[in-house]
Design an enzyme around this catalytic site. Structure first.
Site, mmCIF file in Angstrom:
data_model
loop_
_atom_site.group_PDB
_atom_site.id
_atom_site.type_symbol
_atom_site.label_atom_id
_atom_site.label_comp_id
_atom_site.label_asym_id
_atom_site.label_seq_id
_atom_site.Cartn_x
_atom_site.Cartn_y
_atom_site.Cartn_z
ATOM 1 N N LYS A 183 63.025 41.147 43.104
ATOM 2 C CA LYS A 183 62.651 40.538 42.392
ATOM 3 C C LYS A 183 62.783 40.696 41.160
ATOM 4 C CE LYS A 183 58.250 39.667 40.353
ATOM 5 N NZ LYS A 183 56.627 40.011 40.320
ATOM 6 N N LYS A 192 48.069 36.290 31.357
ATOM 7 C CA LYS A 192 47.880 37.961 31.934
ATOM 8 C C LYS A 192 46.725 37.927 30.771
ATOM 9 C CE LYS A 192 51.577 39.859 34.816
ATOM 10 N NZ LYS A 192 50.295 40.027 36.493
ATOM 11 N N ASP A 196 59.202 44.009 35.594
ATOM 12 C CA ASP A 196 58.627 43.084 36.964
ATOM 13 C C ASP A 196 60.213 42.752 37.452
ATOM 14 O OD1 ASP A 196 56.761 42.194 38.318
ATOM 15 O OD2 ASP A 196 56.990 40.392 37.546
ATOM 16 N N ASP A 243 51.019 33.333 37.982
ATOM 17 C CA ASP A 243 50.393 34.538 38.644
ATOM 18 C C ASP A 243 51.641 34.732 39.354
ATOM 19 O OD1 ASP A 243 51.350 36.875 36.685
ATOM 20 O OD2 ASP A 243 48.955 37.676 36.789
ATOM 21 N N GLU A 284 54.138 34.662 40.815
ATOM 22 C CA GLU A 284 55.719 33.933 40.845
ATOM 23 C C GLU A 284 56.742 34.764 41.830
ATOM 24 O OE1 GLU A 284 54.611 36.138 39.064
ATOM 25 O OE2 GLU A 284 56.568 37.370 38.864
ATOM 26 N N ARG A 288 56.903 36.024 44.517
ATOM 27 C CA ARG A 288 57.021 35.075 45.882
ATOM 28 C C ARG A 288 57.514 33.941 45.596
ATOM 29 N NH1 ARG A 288 50.995 35.272 46.991
ATOM 30 N NH2 ARG A 288 51.408 37.646 45.161
#
Ligand code: BES
Ligand code: MN
Ligand code: ZN
Length: 492
Positions: free
Chosen positions: A260, A272, A284, A343, A345, A347
């Site tokens: 990711k 968020k 992330d 949020d 996102e 996946r």
């Protein structure tokens, strides 16, 4: 840092700092320790008494030796019970020893620790990793170098002759871990999708790999609507990165590692809120960091395995072009997704990356993703969640993690929970109910895998540590790289 494996023992090594591992069973002093005590006129026994040192796991003492001694400082690190000693305990003991020597401003360190399970190779590898990772400090964003910079320059692994290869393997692996740490630690204004491309390009150049970068238009042609939906509000162009390592001869296996690569996750219009840790969302891309860290390591190790390193890199931002909650996207396998939460996102980006990898004719693939807060709630900060419908692949990953010392725990692919992802208007929603949130995330990903054995690692917890934690200093841990290297090498 220079590592040497030597047949010297703690009795005849000379240098700045000698650190000896002491198990509970080796007290009262016996064997070489007792010989060393005699040589040092009872000083070892003295510091043991003064510090009430009992060899407990993680305990340490250090003392200055006399002016005419060929060793300046003597340290002891407790190993706990010798009968229960694990390889990871040696990695941690080596880290404690390195910190001890470094604090004492020593340049050379002689490390005397027991050989684990009659395996000098794995022992030398673990010690090298423990020292290297504990002493790595990232001061790239500090204007002045602080006094706590690394002083240890030479490390001698005592009574481990002939382990140069194991040391080299550890150093190549740690190169990858350190790259992953640097990528995760650098903020989102430094590590952009373009910067990830540059990282991949540098690895491709150094290790003679092929690099393919799909631009937005290329992704459009492939129908990657899920990935591009996430990317559409960002001012930075998305990059779909595909780095390939091919061995010289016929590959023993063909694998893919998919990470990711959200260089920042604002949450999108499901923004968020403050207190959600939005300021940490540079992490992330921890999955992509582990992916390229593994590429850096494996590019040097050169295994007889073909490996595809893949990341759909972008940011999750807000703007007039942002996804609206409720928008319907079509992924590259034709499946439609109602984005009920912008949020979730990661996946969406992974969906298109998995479809892409699934078509490469692989033996197996694994994705790593800082996917859900729910996984952190379930397993805490130190342990990643592992999902796979394939028991033998799950076992491979569990064994690789066990050898590396990285913690993970297999979680269930509870198919019934996919009912929570049903959409009235599309094939599925991208989020289900709160309970079991990391499981429904894994079930969502499974929708994008057709032909390939697949495993998923949710690494949202362990990619970062606020406190010093074993051989990790506060900050990015480089989690995943060592397990990936072990998995690819597939020993044991
Ligand atoms: N990147 C986050 C997950 C995350 C949380 C990573 C904490 C690292 C630390 C992910 O994109 C996310 O926002 N997940 C949501 C999913 C929810 C909307 C179903 C979450 O976990 O809250
Ligand atoms: Mn998110
Ligand atoms: Zn995210």
């Amino acid at each position: 840092m220079d590592f040497q494996a030597t047949d010297k023992s703690c009795l005849n090594w000379s240098g700045d700092c000698l650190v000896i591992g002491v198990s509970e069973e080796s007290l009262p002093l016996s064997g070489v320790l007792s010989d060393l005590n005699d040589k040092l006129s009872g000083l070892v026994q003295d510091i043991i008494d003064e510090a009430e040192f009992k060899g407990k796991e993680g305990s340490t003492v250090i003392t200055r030796l006399g002016k005419d001694s060929s060793v300046r400082k003597l340290g002891l690190v407790g190993l706990g019970s010798a009968a229960k000693l694990k390889l990871e305990d040696l990695r941690l003991a080596a880290a404690s020893a390195a910190r001890l020597a470094n604090k004492a401003k020593c340049q050379s360190l002689g490390l005397s620790l027991p050989i684990w399970s009659n395996n000098p190779g794995l022992t030398a590898q673990a010690l090298t990793e423990g020292v290297t990772l504990a002493l790595h400090q990232d001061n790239r964003f500090k204007s002045e170098s602080e006094d706590d910079h690394v002083k240890v320059e030479q490390v001698h692994l005592l009574e481990l002759p002939g382990q140069a290869e194991a040391i080299q393997l550890a150093q190549q692996t740690c190169d990858g871990v350190i790259l992953a740490r640097q990528l995760v630690a650098a903020p989102a204004n430094v590590v952009t999708p373009e910067a990830l491309v540059e990282t991949a390009a540098a690895i491709a150049k150094d290790s003679d790999m092929e690099l393919q970068v799909l631009e937005r238009e290329d992704c459009e042609k492939l129908g990657m609507g899920a990935f591009l939906g996430v990317a559409q509000a960002s001012d930075l162009p998305p990059k779909f990165i595909h780095l390939t390592y091919k061995p010289a001869g016929t590959p023993r296996r063909k694998l893919a590692i998919i990470g990711k690569g959200l260089t920042f996750d604002s949450g999108g219009l499901n923004l968020k809120v403050s207190g959600s840790g939005i300021e940490m969302m540079k992490i992330d891309m921890g999955g992509a960091a582990a992916t390229f860290g593994a590429a850096k390591a494996l590019g040097q190790i050169k295994p007889d395995v073909e490996i595809h390193f893949i990341s759909a890199a972008t940011e999750n931002m807000i703007s007039g072009r942002a996804l609206h909650p409720g928008d319907i996207l079509t992924a590259s396998n034709g499946k439609t997704i109602e984005v009920n939460n912008t949020d979730a996102e990661g996946r969406l980006t992974l969906a298109d990356a998995l479809v892409f990898a699934d078509k490469l004719g692989l033996d197996a693939m694994i994705d790593l993703a800082t996917l859900t807060g729910a996984c952190v709630v379930a397993l805490g900060d130190n342990i990643a969640g592992l999902w796979s419908p394939d028991d033998s692949l799950a076992d491979e990953i569990v064994n690789a993690a066990d050898r590396s010392g990285e913690k993970l725990w297999r979680m269930p692919m509870e198919e019934k929970y996919f009912e929570g992802m049903k959409s009235v208007v599309a094939d599925m929603k991208n989020t289900g109910p709160r309970p079991g949130g990391s499981i429904t995330a894994a079930l969502f990903l499974q929708q994008y895998v057709k032909d390939t054995r697949w495993a998923h690692l949710d690494v949202a917890g362990p990619v970062w540590t606020e406190k010093e934690n074993g051989y990790h200093n506060p900050g990015a841990t480089g989690y995943g790289v060592r397990t990936l290297v072990q998995w690819v090498l597939g020993q044991g």
